[in-house]
Design a protein around this motif. Structure first.
Motif, short mmCIF file in Angstrom:
data_model
loop_
_atom_site.label_atom_id
_atom_site.label_comp_id
_atom_site.label_asym_id
_atom_site.label_seq_id
_atom_site.Cartn_x
_atom_site.Cartn_y
_atom_site.Cartn_z
N GLU A 55 23.21 102.94 37.36
CA GLU A 55 23.23 104.49 37.34
C GLU A 55 24.75 104.79 38.30
OE1 GLU A 55 22.26 106.20 35.10
OE2 GLU A 55 19.96 105.93 34.93
N ARG A 56 24.75 104.12 39.64
CA ARG A 56 25.66 104.54 40.39
C ARG A 56 27.10 103.87 39.92
NH1 ARG A 56 26.42 106.33 45.76
NH2 ARG A 56 28.81 106.76 45.90
N LEU A 57 27.03 102.73 39.33
CA LEU A 57 28.27 102.27 38.72
C LEU A 57 28.97 103.11 37.48
CD1 LEU A 57 27.91 98.18 38.57
CD2 LEU A 57 28.88 99.74 40.29
N HIS A 58 27.90 103.45 36.59
CA HIS A 58 28.45 104.52 35.60
C HIS A 58 28.97 105.86 36.42
CE1 HIS A 58 28.03 106.97 32.14
NE2 HIS A 58 27.45 107.84 32.70
N ILE A 59 28.62 106.27 37.32
CA ILE A 59 29.34 107.30 38.14
C ILE A 59 30.56 106.89 38.52
CG2 ILE A 59 29.13 109.13 39.84
CD1 ILE A 59 26.18 109.12 39.44
N LEU A 72 26.59 97.77 31.50
CA LEU A 72 25.51 98.34 32.46
C LEU A 72 24.22 97.83 31.63
CD1 LEU A 72 26.61 101.87 33.39
CD2 LEU A 72 26.88 99.73 34.43
N TYR A 73 23.36 97.22 32.63
CA TYR A 73 22.03 96.75 32.07
C TYR A 73 21.01 97.66 32.21
CZ TYR A 73 18.73 92.96 31.97
OH TYR A 73 17.82 91.88 31.61
N ALA A 74 21.00 99.07 32.45
CA ALA A 74 20.05 100.00 32.82
C ALA A 74 19.06 99.99 31.31
CB ALA A 74 20.72 101.44 32.93
N GLY A 75 17.80 100.06 31.40
CA GLY A 75 17.02 100.00 30.22
C GLY A 75 16.30 98.72 30.23
N GLU A 76 17.11 97.68 30.48
CA GLU A 76 16.64 96.26 30.17
C GLU A 76 15.93 95.63 31.39
OE1 GLU A 76 19.48 93.89 28.10
OE2 GLU A 76 20.17 95.69 27.03
#
Length: 354
Positions: A55-59, A72-76
């Motif tokens: 989430e921080r990398l997304h920002i 990004l791997y968020a969710g997995e």
């Protein structure tokens, strides 16, 4: 007392029994893998660390702070942690272009990873790998990889070495549903089968190969069925359920350590972001991601399970949330302050010196 209560029996999704094609089931997976409170807290901490890291990398990427490309791997998170919770440093893994979660679950230092992604000299790979090529052999992390399916033959090599050493080590390779159609993966399945290698093929089926739906581009309904063509047992689980992943992975990893050979684990999961940062995701239905975050979030599912079972309390998990938030913020501050590579670093680690 918390330690005296157990979670409900954790069973994999349909098809969970591991069996060789055409043979009777070798393992019924009916037993429950014991997970004590400290282990469950560790599991949640790892999953939360992966989520907050991404989430921080997304920002920061959207601000232009991070060079290169980011997936990004968020969710997995339940897949990486559910599988790699069974491994130790001598077990080798190979990852994908979406590899941050695998790195964190395998124990790679978060500060070193953040510095690497920022392209700094003190990064895990001295700023030369970036997001898609993080590696740390001291943790058994052979590297993320920008080439689809490229990790499979690498892990076959690591598994062959492990077999000759005879210490019970295993190799695990991850790939997405799109990469599972690559010839390198299919050839590696065949190689692992004929050499009876201690290697686990994990297919993270998040429904999309970049922007192409799995249903559009893949003939089989279950990637676990692919193993049958090579005489390899396969199992499909709900990849958003840590306990289902952990139980199935534990059984096939134990089997591999004992000389039972390779296996294929398909985890049906969901990614919360696009294929890459900047992906407009026009191929997804309106409101699809909001629905996934609301109803299929593996962290929410985990919290609900352990809290309802009375094994962990919400306050304990909330405390971990705060600790991880502090860790991620500190890693960004350290990365931003870390020195850039110098001109003298340009040719380091490029040529072998005799």
């Amino acid at each position: 007392q918390h330690g005296e209560r157990a979670l409900p029996s954790c069973t994999a999704q349909s098809g969970a029994g591991i069996s060789s094609p055409g043979a009777q089931e070798e393992n019924d997976m009916s037993h429950e893998t014991p997970l004590d409170r400290e282990t469950l807290l560790d599991v949640y901490r790892k999953m939360r660390t992966i989520r907050d890291f991404e989430e921080r990398l997304h920002i920061d990427f959207s601000r232009g702070d991070i060079p290169g490309f980011v997936h990004l791997y968020a969710g997995e998170e339940a897949v990486a942690v559910g599988v790699l919770q069974h491994l130790h440093d001598d077990d080798r893994i190979a990852s994908t272009h979406r590899g941050h979660g695998h790195c964190i679950a395998k124990g790679v230092d978060v500060h070193g990873m953040m510095k690497e992604i920022y392209g700094k000299r003190d990064g895990v790979c001295h700023g030369k790998g970036g997001s898609m090529h993080i590696a740390d052999l001291s943790r058994g992390m052979m590297g993320a990889n920008g080439i689809l399916g490229a990790g499979a033959p690498l892990v076959c090599g690591a598994a062959l070495a492990a077999k000759y050493r005879g210490k019970g080590d295993v190799g695990v390779t991850f790939c997405g549903d799109g990469a599972a159609n690559q010839g390198t993966v299919l050839e590696s399945l065949n190689l692992a089968a004929i050499w009876n290698l201690p290697v686990i093929f994990v297919v993270e089926n998040n429904g999309y190969a970049e922007s192409t739906s799995r249903d559009y581009a893949t003939a089989v309904s279950s990637f676990a069925d692919r193993g049958a063509g090579f005489g390899i047992p396969g199992v499909t689980v709900d990849g958003n359920d840590f306990f289902a992943v952990h139980e199935a992975a534990g059984e096939i990893i134990r089997r591999a350590r004992e000389g039972g050979g390779p296996a294929l684990l398909e985890c049906k999961t969901d990614r919360f972001y696009g294929h890459f940062e900047g992906d407009a995701q026009t191929y997804r239905a309106p409101g699809e991601v909001d629905m996934l975050r609301a109803d299929h979030d593996c962290l929410k599912i985990f919290r609900a399970r352990v809290e309802e079972a009375g094994v962990l309390e919400a306050a304990e998990l909330d405390a971990i949330d705060r600790e991880v938030a502090t860790l991620i913020e500190a890693s960004v501050v350290a990365a931003q302050a870390s020195p850039e590579p110098s001109a003298a670093d340009l040719l380091a680690d490029v040529y072998v010196k005799y």
